[in-house]
Design an enzyme around this catalytic site. Structure first.
Site, PDB file in Angstrom:
ATOM      1  N   GLU A  84     -51.228   0.185  70.610  1.00 19.42           N
ATOM      2  CA  GLU A  84     -50.197  -0.517  71.399  1.00 19.42           C
ATOM      3  C   GLU A  84     -49.926   0.298  72.667  1.00 19.42           C
ATOM      4  OE1 GLU A  84     -46.599  -0.712  69.084  1.00 19.42           O
ATOM      5  OE2 GLU A  84     -45.413  -1.566  70.723  1.00 19.42           O
ATOM      6  N   HIS A 131     -47.645   0.443  76.408  1.00 19.63           N
ATOM      7  CA  HIS A 131     -46.612  -0.055  77.324  1.00 19.63           C
ATOM      8  C   HIS A 131     -46.611   0.794  78.577  1.00 19.63           C
ATOM      9  CE1 HIS A 131     -44.984  -2.628  74.214  1.00 19.63           C
ATOM     10  NE2 HIS A 131     -45.085  -1.602  73.384  1.00 19.63           N
ATOM     11  N   LEU A 132     -46.473   0.137  79.714  1.00 22.00           N
ATOM     12  CA  LEU A 132     -46.401   0.860  80.986  1.00 22.00           C
ATOM     13  C   LEU A 132     -45.120   1.674  81.053  1.00 22.00           C
ATOM     14  CD1 LEU A 132     -47.475  -2.239  83.034  1.00 22.00           C
ATOM     15  CD2 LEU A 132     -48.797  -0.116  82.937  1.00 22.00           C
ATOM     16  N   SER A 133     -44.005   1.032  80.695  1.00 17.72           N
ATOM     17  CA  SER A 133     -42.702   1.696  80.711  1.00 17.72           C
ATOM     18  C   SER A 133     -42.457   2.335  79.344  1.00 17.72           C
ATOM     19  CB  SER A 133     -41.609   0.665  81.035  1.00 17.72           C
ATOM     20  OG  SER A 133     -41.452  -0.248  79.952  1.00 17.72           O
ATOM     21  N   ASP A 146     -48.575 -10.079  62.245  1.00 21.41           N
ATOM     22  CA  ASP A 146     -49.414 -10.572  61.148  1.00 21.41           C
ATOM     23  C   ASP A 146     -50.873 -10.698  61.576  1.00 21.41           C
ATOM     24  OD1 ASP A 146     -47.269 -10.674  59.447  1.00 21.41           O
ATOM     25  OD2 ASP A 146     -47.023 -12.848  59.504  1.00 21.41           O
ATOM     26  N   ARG A 181     -43.750  -7.482  90.218  1.00 19.67           N
ATOM     27  CA  ARG A 181     -42.730  -7.653  89.186  1.00 19.67           C
ATOM     28  C   ARG A 181     -41.955  -6.351  88.995  1.00 19.67           C
ATOM     29  NH1 ARG A 181     -43.946  -7.444  82.721  1.00 19.67           N
ATOM     30  NH2 ARG A 181     -41.831  -7.980  82.074  1.00 19.67           N
ATOM     31  N   ASN A 227     -51.118  -4.599  75.133  1.00 18.42           N
ATOM     32  CA  ASN A 227     -49.759  -4.546  75.668  1.00 18.42           C
ATOM     33  C   ASN A 227     -49.160  -5.924  75.418  1.00 18.42           C
ATOM     34  OD1 ASN A 227     -47.371  -4.464  77.036  1.00 18.42           O
ATOM     35  ND2 ASN A 227     -48.212  -3.546  78.907  1.00 18.42           N
ATOM     36  N   HIS A 274     -41.339  -7.306  70.978  1.00 20.44           N
ATOM     37  CA  HIS A 274     -40.002  -7.193  70.399  1.00 20.44           C
ATOM     38  C   HIS A 274     -39.584  -8.426  69.606  1.00 20.44           C
ATOM     39  CE1 HIS A 274     -40.181  -4.019  73.325  1.00 20.44           C
ATOM     40  NE2 HIS A 274     -40.180  -4.868  74.332  1.00 20.44           N
ATOM     41  N   ARG A 329     -35.290  -3.571  73.293  1.00 23.03           N
ATOM     42  CA  ARG A 329     -36.681  -3.114  73.459  1.00 23.03           C
ATOM     43  C   ARG A 329     -37.026  -1.955  72.516  1.00 23.03           C
ATOM     44  NH1 ARG A 329     -38.334  -5.884  78.204  1.00 23.03           N
ATOM     45  NH2 ARG A 329     -36.555  -6.170  79.579  1.00 23.03           N
ATOM     46  N   TYR A 363     -42.141  -1.023  86.863  1.00 26.21           N
ATOM     47  CA  TYR A 363     -43.567  -1.105  86.538  1.00 26.21           C
ATOM     48  C   TYR A 363     -44.483  -0.572  87.639  1.00 26.21           C
ATOM     49  CZ  TYR A 363     -41.782  -4.005  82.773  1.00 26.21           C
ATOM     50  OH  TYR A 363     -41.094  -4.455  81.674  1.00 26.21           O
ATOM     51  N   ARG A 382     -34.972   1.901  77.456  1.00 27.33           N
ATOM     52  CA  ARG A 382     -34.408   0.792  78.225  1.00 27.33           C
ATOM     53  C   ARG A 382     -33.352   0.055  77.388  1.00 27.33           C
ATOM     54  NH1 ARG A 382     -39.501  -2.328  80.483  1.00 27.33           N
ATOM     55  NH2 ARG A 382     -37.831  -3.512  81.524  1.00 27.33           N
ATOM     56  N   PRO A 392     -47.314 -11.671  78.135  1.00 20.63           N
ATOM     57  CA  PRO A 392     -46.649 -12.445  79.171  1.00 20.63           C
ATOM     58  C   PRO A 392     -46.091 -11.620  80.328  1.00 20.63           C
ATOM     59  CG  PRO A 392     -45.286 -12.307  77.203  1.00 20.63           C
ATOM     60  CD  PRO A 392     -46.639 -11.785  76.836  1.00 20.63           C
ATOM     61  N   ASN A 393     -46.237 -12.189  81.497  1.00 21.94           N
ATOM     62  CA  ASN A 393     -45.687 -11.660  82.755  1.00 21.94           C
ATOM     63  C   ASN A 393     -46.464 -10.464  83.316  1.00 21.94           C
ATOM     64  OD1 ASN A 393     -43.412 -13.529  82.847  1.00 21.94           O
ATOM     65  ND2 ASN A 393     -42.651 -12.382  81.085  1.00 21.94           N
ATOM     66  N   ALA A 403     -43.242  -8.729  76.257  1.00 20.55           N
ATOM     67  CA  ALA A 403     -41.992  -9.090  75.562  1.00 20.55           C
ATOM     68  C   ALA A 403     -42.224  -9.501  74.109  1.00 20.55           C
ATOM     69  CB  ALA A 403     -41.278 -10.206  76.327  1.00 20.55           C
TER      70      ALA A 403
HETATM   71  C1  DQA Z   1     -43.789  -3.724  78.575  1.00 17.70           C
HETATM   72  C2  DQA Z   1     -42.398  -3.429  78.007  1.00 17.70           C
HETATM   73  C3  DQA Z   1     -41.768  -4.682  77.430  1.00 17.70           C
HETATM   74  O1  DQA Z   1     -40.458  -4.393  76.935  1.00 17.70           O
HETATM   75  C4  DQA Z   1     -41.625  -5.754  78.491  1.00 17.70           C
HETATM   76  O2  DQA Z   1     -41.140  -6.947  77.918  1.00 17.70           O
HETATM   77  C5  DQA Z   1     -42.893  -5.988  79.237  1.00 17.70           C
HETATM   78  C6  DQA Z   1     -43.752  -4.864  79.577  1.00 17.70           C
HETATM   79  C7  DQA Z   1     -44.396  -2.496  79.283  1.00 17.70           C
HETATM   80  O3  DQA Z   1     -45.610  -2.500  79.512  1.00 17.70           O
HETATM   81  O4  DQA Z   1     -43.676  -1.559  79.628  1.00 17.70           O
HETATM   82  O5  DQA Z   1     -43.176  -7.112  79.651  1.00 17.70           O
HETATM   83  O6  DQA Z   1     -44.648  -4.061  77.490  1.00 17.70           O
END
Ligand code: DQA
Length: 146
Positions: free
Chosen positions: A96, A98-100, A85, A16, A72, A78, A109, A21, A105, A8-9, A75
């Protein structure tokens, strides 16, 4: 194919929270992933969805038709036992991404349900994490095929 799945997002990347990011868009990330896959001689399926159940179904598809998963979960990382599962339930390795750097943070997270099932995690390196994730996923898939 390697399934590259985005939660999501992440469709909002580019505008964003650019201070976190950056300004790289999801289309830029897809192009980087396709370039990486071409270099490695593999194909990819690249998807983004804002829906948890849709991600579950994409993971199932990866289990049926894919060699590995790069995800990725955004959210849902978490919060989602369903994603955990799903990854546990399919017989393909998952990386897995993650950009950040989530652990640097907010405290919420620092927990990743997905990490309990992932073969490895790459975080904090921006879009380059996807490239490294695909390389790792392909190596794991090739090692299993031997
Ligand atoms: C994220 C880190 C997550 O905590 C956050 O909810 C995201 C992006 C990242 O790519 O850094 O939406 O997965």
């Amino acid at each position: 194919p390697v399934f590259v799945l985005n939660g999501p997002n992440l469709n909002l990347l580019g505008t964003r929270e650019p201070e976190i990011y950056g300004t790289t868009t999801l289309a830029d990330i897809e192009a980087l992933c396709r370039q990486t896959a071409d270099t490695l001689g593999v194909s990819i399926v690249f998807e983004q969805t804002n829906h948890e159940g849709a991600l579950v179904e994409l993971i199932h598809q990866a289990g049926e038709k894919g060699s590995a998963i790069v995800i990725n979960p955004a959210a849902y990382t978490h919060t989602s036992i369903a994603l955990l599962d799903a990854i546990k339930g399919v017989d393909v390795p998952a990386i897995e991404v993650h950009l950040s750097q989530p652990v640097a943070r907010e405290a919420f997270r620092a927990v990743s349900y997905v990490s309990l099932a992932a073969a490895g995690t790459i975080s904090g390196l921006g879009a380059r994490g996807y490239e490294l994730g695909i390389r790792a996923a392909v190596q794991l898939a090739q090692a299993r095929a031997k």
